[in-house]
Design a protein around this motif. Structure first.
Motif, short mmCIF file in Angstrom:
data_model
loop_
_atom_site.label_atom_id
_atom_site.label_comp_id
_atom_site.label_asym_id
_atom_site.label_seq_id
_atom_site.Cartn_x
_atom_site.Cartn_y
_atom_site.Cartn_z
N ALA A 145 0.83 -1.21 0.00
CA ALA A 145 0.00 0.00 0.00
C ALA A 145 0.87 1.26 0.00
CB ALA A 145 -0.94 0.00 1.21
N VAL A 146 1.95 1.26 0.77
CA VAL A 146 2.83 2.43 0.83
C VAL A 146 3.51 2.64 -0.52
CG1 VAL A 146 4.96 3.34 1.85
CG2 VAL A 146 3.20 2.36 3.31
N VAL A 147 4.01 1.57 -1.13
CA VAL A 147 4.68 1.70 -2.44
C VAL A 147 3.70 2.23 -3.48
CG1 VAL A 147 5.73 0.38 -4.33
CG2 VAL A 147 6.46 -0.02 -1.98
N LEU A 148 2.49 1.67 -3.53
CA LEU A 148 1.50 2.13 -4.51
C LEU A 148 1.09 3.58 -4.25
CD1 LEU A 148 -0.66 -1.10 -4.85
CD2 LEU A 148 0.96 -0.16 -6.51
N LEU A 149 0.98 3.96 -2.98
CA LEU A 149 0.67 5.37 -2.66
C LEU A 149 1.79 6.29 -3.12
CD1 LEU A 149 -1.07 5.26 0.81
CD2 LEU A 149 -1.79 6.65 -1.12
N CYS A 150 3.03 5.89 -2.91
CA CYS A 150 4.16 6.71 -3.34
C CYS A 150 4.15 6.89 -4.86
CB CYS A 150 5.49 6.10 -2.90
SG CYS A 150 5.77 6.23 -1.12
N ILE A 151 3.87 5.84 -5.59
CA ILE A 151 3.80 5.93 -7.05
C ILE A 151 2.66 6.86 -7.47
CG2 ILE A 151 3.27 4.62 -9.16
CD1 ILE A 151 4.75 2.23 -7.83
#
Length: 191
Positions: A145-151
């Motif tokens: 979730a954090v990686v997708l939010l950063c993207i």
């Protein structure tokens, strides 16, 4: 309560993230949980409190909601100094309530373009709840979730910066990115 009150829970979150390294509590796994489920959700929800009204084109409803949620987070964070797992559980519940409020605001405004980042924030909060209250680990879901939010947020910032630079030069605005392309990128990132 003003927007500067987010500094109180943020300072508590930063301090609480190092608690597992104290000699009487050393636990490297606890540090990972503190960062992923303690500090990061507060950081993301704080960002969403500022960004979401801009994306929606109006203030969050009700307008006092961010202040109330700030007031709820501070005691949850303070609890972590006494009881690390209990405080993290309290904060995960506060983050989950905040995520539901974000999703409700997106639905109320029918701002479907903002649904994806709000849903990712809710997914992170849900992973924190799972980590705190069940035997299941929410670690991988939380990291995803954090990686997708950063993207997602990085893409939005890049487009906004390019649009501002073009506007300063008097150049024509960028055309809107087709929805099919946006969703193809999101699906590819998640895969």
């Amino acid at each position: 309560m003003g927007p500067n009150l987010w500094r109180i829970p943020l300072i508590l979150a930063c301090t609480a993230a190092v608690l597992p390294f104290l000699p009487r509590r050393f636990d490297s796994a606890g540090h990972q949980a503190e960062l992923l489920f303690g500090f990061v959700p507060l950081l993301i929800l704080g960002f969403m409190t500022v960004a979401l009204p801009r994306w929606l084109g109006r203030a969050m409803t009700p307008e006092w909601l961010p202040s109330l949620l700030t007031a709820v987070h501070a005691p949850a964070l303070a609890t972590r100094f006494l009881d690390l797992p209990g405080g993290l559980a309290a904060q995960s519940l506060a983050a989950a309530v905040f995520s539901i409020a974000l999703l409700a605001n997106v639905a109320y405004a029918k701002a479907w373009r903002s649904l994806y980042p709000a849903a990712l924030a809710a997914l992170l909060s849900g992973a924190a709840v799972a980590e705190s209250f069940t035997a299941a680990s929410g670690l991988l879901v939380g990291v995803a979730a954090v990686v997708l939010l950063c993207i997602e947020i990085g893409n939005r910032i890049a487009v906004a910066l390019a649009a501002a630079a073009l506007e300063l030069r008097g150049a024509p605005a960028l055309p809107a990115v087709p929805a099919a392309l946006v969703w193809t990128e999101r699906i590819a990132s998640a895969a």
